[in-house]
Design an enzyme around this catalytic site. Sequence first.
Site, PDB file in Angstrom:
ATOM      1  N   GLU A 275       0.838  -1.203   0.000  1.00  0.00           N
ATOM      2  CA  GLU A 275       0.000   0.000   0.000  1.00  0.00           C
ATOM      3  C   GLU A 275       0.876   1.258   0.000  1.00  0.00           C
ATOM      4  O   GLU A 275       1.837   1.354   0.760  1.00  0.00           O
ATOM      5  CB  GLU A 275      -0.895  -0.019   1.236  1.00  0.00           C
ATOM      6  CG  GLU A 275      -1.754   1.231   1.394  1.00  0.00           C
ATOM      7  CD  GLU A 275      -2.474   1.276   2.736  1.00  0.00           C
ATOM      8  OE1 GLU A 275      -3.430   2.060   2.858  1.00  0.00           O
ATOM      9  OE2 GLU A 275      -2.075   0.537   3.651  1.00  0.00           O
ATOM     10  N   LYS A 333      -9.553   2.173  -3.323  1.00  0.00           N
ATOM     11  CA  LYS A 333     -10.022   1.679  -2.021  1.00  0.00           C
ATOM     12  C   LYS A 333     -11.425   2.199  -1.727  1.00  0.00           C
ATOM     13  O   LYS A 333     -11.697   3.396  -1.825  1.00  0.00           O
ATOM     14  CB  LYS A 333      -9.046   2.102  -0.913  1.00  0.00           C
ATOM     15  CG  LYS A 333      -9.355   1.501   0.444  1.00  0.00           C
ATOM     16  CD  LYS A 333      -8.295   1.885   1.475  1.00  0.00           C
ATOM     17  CE  LYS A 333      -8.560   1.227   2.820  1.00  0.00           C
ATOM     18  NZ  LYS A 333      -7.567   1.624   3.838  1.00  0.00           N
ATOM     19  N   CYS A 385      -5.339  -2.701   2.907  1.00  0.00           N
ATOM     20  CA  CYS A 385      -5.211  -2.520   4.358  1.00  0.00           C
ATOM     21  C   CYS A 385      -6.480  -2.953   5.091  1.00  0.00           C
ATOM     22  O   CYS A 385      -6.848  -4.117   5.112  1.00  0.00           O
ATOM     23  CB  CYS A 385      -4.846  -1.064   4.653  1.00  0.00           C
ATOM     24  SG  CYS A 385      -4.387  -0.752   6.385  1.00  0.00           S
TER      25      CYS A 385
END
Length: 519
Positions: A275, A333, A385
Amino acid sequence: MNSPRDGWLSGLLALLSGALMVPSFAPFHLYPLAVLSLLGFYRALRGRTGADAFRLGWLFGVALFGVGVSWVRISLNEFGNMPALIANLLMLLFVAAMALYYGLCAWLIRLLEQWLANRAAPVWAGPLLVFPALWVLVEWLRGWLFTGFPWLLAGNGQLDGPLAGLAPVLGVHGLSLAVAVSAGLLWGLLHWSGQPRRRAAAGLALLWLFAAMLGLLQWTRPAPAAEQRSLQVSLIQGNVDQAVKWDADGLMPTLDIYLTLTRAHLDSDLIVWPETAIPEFFHRVEEPLLTSLGETARAAGAEVVIGLPVMIPDGRYYNALVSLGSAEDQYFKRHLVPFGEFLPFKRQLRPLIDWFEVPMSDFSRGRAERPLLRVGDWPAGASICYEAVFPEEVREALPEAAFLINVSNDAWFGDSLAPHQHLQFARLRALETGRWLVRATNTGISAIIDPHGRVQARLPLFERAALTGTLEARAGATPFVRFGSRPILAGAGLMLLAALLLGARGRSEHAGGEPGQAG
């Protein structure tokens, strides 16, 4: 009437029971402690009603989160540059707020059990119907209310135990229900006598045996032979210090780390960076870096997946994954971290959050219907994440996804429990979906995980290296992929309905005592 001493002892038991849940999770993996934790929770509530029950449930939650997520302070203080006093106060406020869920759970349990007691319901209705059902429903509520925080669910710690066989069928909430039912059966084993005790023992043994047998089943299969099924993958763990990651002077050294490790592994089919491995917007590095990297990857027959922020022309920017090679694609995301990636109630809280110096803390949320990323010839299920903690969101990539990719930057949590817990939750997503999962992180723990949730290879924390192994593209769908958490939530609702019907009909299998106590 309960004496003050009884109240003090119940409060202490609630605190100890909450803390006892934490070693059931990684890195300790003492999964039976989750059952004992809920047994202690249930025991602490005996004879308590109303505000007293709520207080005991809240104390349980305070201990669970106070021990289990104390690493929140590290993000605020050590990397967010927030004064230590303020960081600790905010961490305590977060713990106190999350503990309210367990106060609510305890209050509802005792409310319904008192109602059942007044109607002479069977002795087992409380510990085997009301308690497990409400536990699961409150955990589910915690997983989505106010964007959700499904961290440290009771089922998360069962990944390495017999109950794990339930995960591909019922998901993490099914594991939590099994833990709570096990605690109820153990309660009966300890407090009932005669035939009810024997039935409780048999029920406990059968539940764990049935779950273990389910774990022997193969729910998914290798992808068709026409596709390349076995892939060599390399995960790049740059181990870039979070304190310097976003400094302007740190960009070139960071790129050098990742490019050097990547060039040494161009013989792999798939190379994954973590990430925000590149701490710069896509459009600023596309021409000088990414275009040539994509050409190099294509020439070598490799696919490269990179985490970095992407800004679109209207000024909004996203935490993204970008694939380069024979196919190019992007995933933005969708589930952002409050206060870390976006600011709720921005106008009201801006003065407070100015203390928390988080780079790029105003991301926009990705709007893709499904979390899929095209990686060469394969559709991959993508999560960034925190998204790996949400089972319902990960399963949306299935059954099309041939494998799962999770990237993270757990450097925010330092050397704490969080990286170990985060890896465990990612492992559970692999087991629920029956897919290989590769997890690339900045400072660890990077891992290659098989469809049974087992770690096949890993890199330890704070090591700069590339992890190389193989994965297999798979097809098919587990029952959890097909139906999600709906069956287990419906089951919990039916358990509550059954308890209400038992109370309404006034049946009693044991004379005297309150539900859950020896008859």
